[in-house]
Write an enzyme that holds these catalytic residues in place. Structure first.
Site, PDB file in Angstrom:
ATOM      1  CG  PHE A 126      -1.997   1.090   1.076  1.00 13.62           C
ATOM      2  CD1 PHE A 126      -3.088   0.902   0.247  1.00 13.62           C
ATOM      3  CD2 PHE A 126      -1.870   2.281   1.754  1.00 13.62           C
ATOM      4  CE1 PHE A 126      -4.050   1.896   0.094  1.00 13.62           C
ATOM      5  CE2 PHE A 126      -2.824   3.282   1.604  1.00 13.62           C
ATOM      6  CZ  PHE A 126      -3.911   3.085   0.775  1.00 13.62           C
ATOM      7  CG  ASP A 195      -0.603  -1.666   7.025  1.00 11.40           C
ATOM      8  OD1 ASP A 195      -1.717  -1.822   7.578  1.00 11.40           O
ATOM      9  OD2 ASP A 195      -0.388  -0.754   6.203  1.00 11.40           O
ATOM     10  CE1 TYR A 220      -9.833   3.725   6.074  1.00 10.53           C
ATOM     11  CE2 TYR A 220      -8.798   5.023   7.803  1.00 10.53           C
ATOM     12  CZ  TYR A 220      -8.753   4.444   6.550  1.00 10.53           C
ATOM     13  OH  TYR A 220      -7.620   4.581   5.777  1.00 10.53           O
ATOM     14  CE  LYS A 221      -8.210  -0.052   5.132  1.00 12.69           C
ATOM     15  NZ  LYS A 221      -8.722   0.690   3.970  1.00 12.69           N
ATOM     16  NE  ARG A 369     -10.378  -3.064  -2.284  1.00 12.01           N
ATOM     17  CZ  ARG A 369      -9.741  -2.257  -1.440  1.00 12.01           C
ATOM     18  NH1 ARG A 369      -8.514  -2.531  -1.066  1.00 12.01           N
ATOM     19  NH2 ARG A 369     -10.318  -1.162  -0.995  1.00 12.01           N
TER      20      ARG A 369
END
Length: 410
Positions: A126, A195, A220-221, A369
């Site tokens: 990422f 991560d 927040y996921k 995705r």
């Protein structure tokens, strides 16, 4: 699973997590398959935020730092997240963003290996992980190095201070064996930083069992903490008294309210705090974390795999007819909780799906995705989403100019 087990209504009827869906404020008529980017709104969050704003802030004013335990929130919520990630009390604190916490972890890891000069990661990680490495390199002179994913462990040598890896890849969903990779990194004298942004709340984690050194993750996921929710950082207790925080803010001081001129790092996990805690964001995140703690992680993982199986089986005819290609490990057990397909017109197809109220997302250059969030996604929704995709492809409904204009957030 065989075909007889792929009856979506039956799977939903026997789903032990089914009651959790009512705990979220999901818009009617929308199939939301993007909870791996932004989790849905827990139904209890608006009332909790109203309480913080109206009573704690509005009436309590500054006294609420103590009376409403605002000042304790980073550690309190951190200890709750520790139960989700397999860490001990006092090893996780909630603060700042994932990017900032990556920077802290990299700098702290480098401080533990002052005789080593390389920070290592993988190409295709990422971007913020790589950017933070590059920024620290520009400031300190340590080398930021990225190699192909399959070459990472071979690239660890006597110059490597730390290795930063994502456990579940944000595009492909590929999941690393944290314990095995950590052991391989540490065997060469380097520090392992993980991560967990696409792992926490999605797959079972055991940071202590894996002997991890540092980890970071976002709120927040899958934790459903809201847009821009605070992130967290894990630091193994064995490092907390010797790792030096790069950002020596006042909340990381051993006595922040003594207001001394010189910095002295707090003795434990609190040294990884920096500035004043964001109370509203923490309050929203705590609702999501508390909700997650009610669920059984093994049950979440089992449902995630079941949802992925239904999705993949339903997609097989579309792969043959329209050229969708499965991305990432074929073995679902080696994946996180999202599925990904490549298609040359992936961006436009995702926009056409959104027009039909099926919300997934797109990642360059050609990845569609779809997040599978077990607390609120149903098997029927997954099956229906693929049916809608089939309609779009059969009609060529994606082939519209407005679907091909890239927006900033997709």
């Amino acid at each position: 699973m065989d075909a007889a087990q792929l009856d979506a209504p039956q799977l939903d009827a026997t789903d032990p997590l089914a009651a959790f869906r009512r705990r979220f404020a999901l818009p009617d008529g929308t199939i939301y398959l993007d909870g791996n980017s932004l989790g849905a709104l827990p139904a209890a969050t608006p009332a909790r935020l109203a309480e913080v704003v109206g009573r704690e802030w509005g009436e309590g004013l500054i006294a609420s730092w103590n009376d409403a335990a605002w000042v304790e929130a980073p550690r309190r919520i951190g200890d709750k997240i520790a139960r989700i990630v397999g860490a001990g009390e006092g090893e996780v604190v909630v603060c700042d963003s994932t990017s900032v916490n990556i920077f802290k972890a990299l700098a702290a890891a480098a401080s533990l290996r002052p005789d080593r000069t390389v920070l290592l990661s993988e190409t295709g990680n990422f971007p913020t992980d790589l950017y933070m490495m590059q920024g620290l390199s520009a400031l300190t002179g340590v080398e930021a190095k990225a190699v192909a994913p399959g070459d990472v462990l071979d690239a660890v040598d006597d110059d490597t201070a730390a290795v930063l890896l994502t456990q579940v890849h944000y595009k492909t969903g590929a999941m690393r064996d944290m314990a095995a990779v950590t052991a391989a990194i540490q065997a060469k004298g380097a520090v392992a930083i993980w991560d967990l942004s696409h792992s926490v709340g999605a797959v079972p984690l055991d940071l202590e069992g894996a002997n991890a050194d540092f980890a970071v993750g976002c709120g927040y996921k899958f934790l459903n903490g809201g847009p821009g929710a605070p992130a967290f950082i894990y630091v193994a207790k064995r490092h907390q008294h010797s790792a030096l925080p790069a950002l020596s803010g006042w909340f990381g001081h051993t006595a922040p309210f003594a207001f001394r001129d010189d910095y002295e790092a707090a003795p434990g996990i609190e040294r990884f705090l920096a500035g004043t805690p964001p109370v509203l964001g923490l309050a929203a995140l705590e609702v999501g974390v508390d909700l997650m703690l009610e669920a059984d992680m093994a049950g979440l993982r089992a449902k995630s795999l079941s949802l992925a199986t239904v999705f993949r089986e339903a997609m097989e005819p579309l792969c043959r007819e329209y050229g969708f290609a499965w991305v990432g490990p074929a073995d679902l057990a080696a994946r996180g909780s999202h599925v990904a397909y490549a298609h040359p017109e992936g961006y436009a197809i995702v926009q056409a799906l959104k027009a039909r109220r099926v919300v997934g997302d797109f990642r360059d250059p050609d990845i569609l995705r779809f997040g599978l969030t077990p607390l609120y996604t149903t098997h029927a929704e997954v099956a229906r989403a693929v049916d809608i995709l089939a309609d779009i492809m059969a009609a060529g409904a994606w082939d519209r100019s407005e679907y091909k204009v890239r927006s900033a957030v997709t």
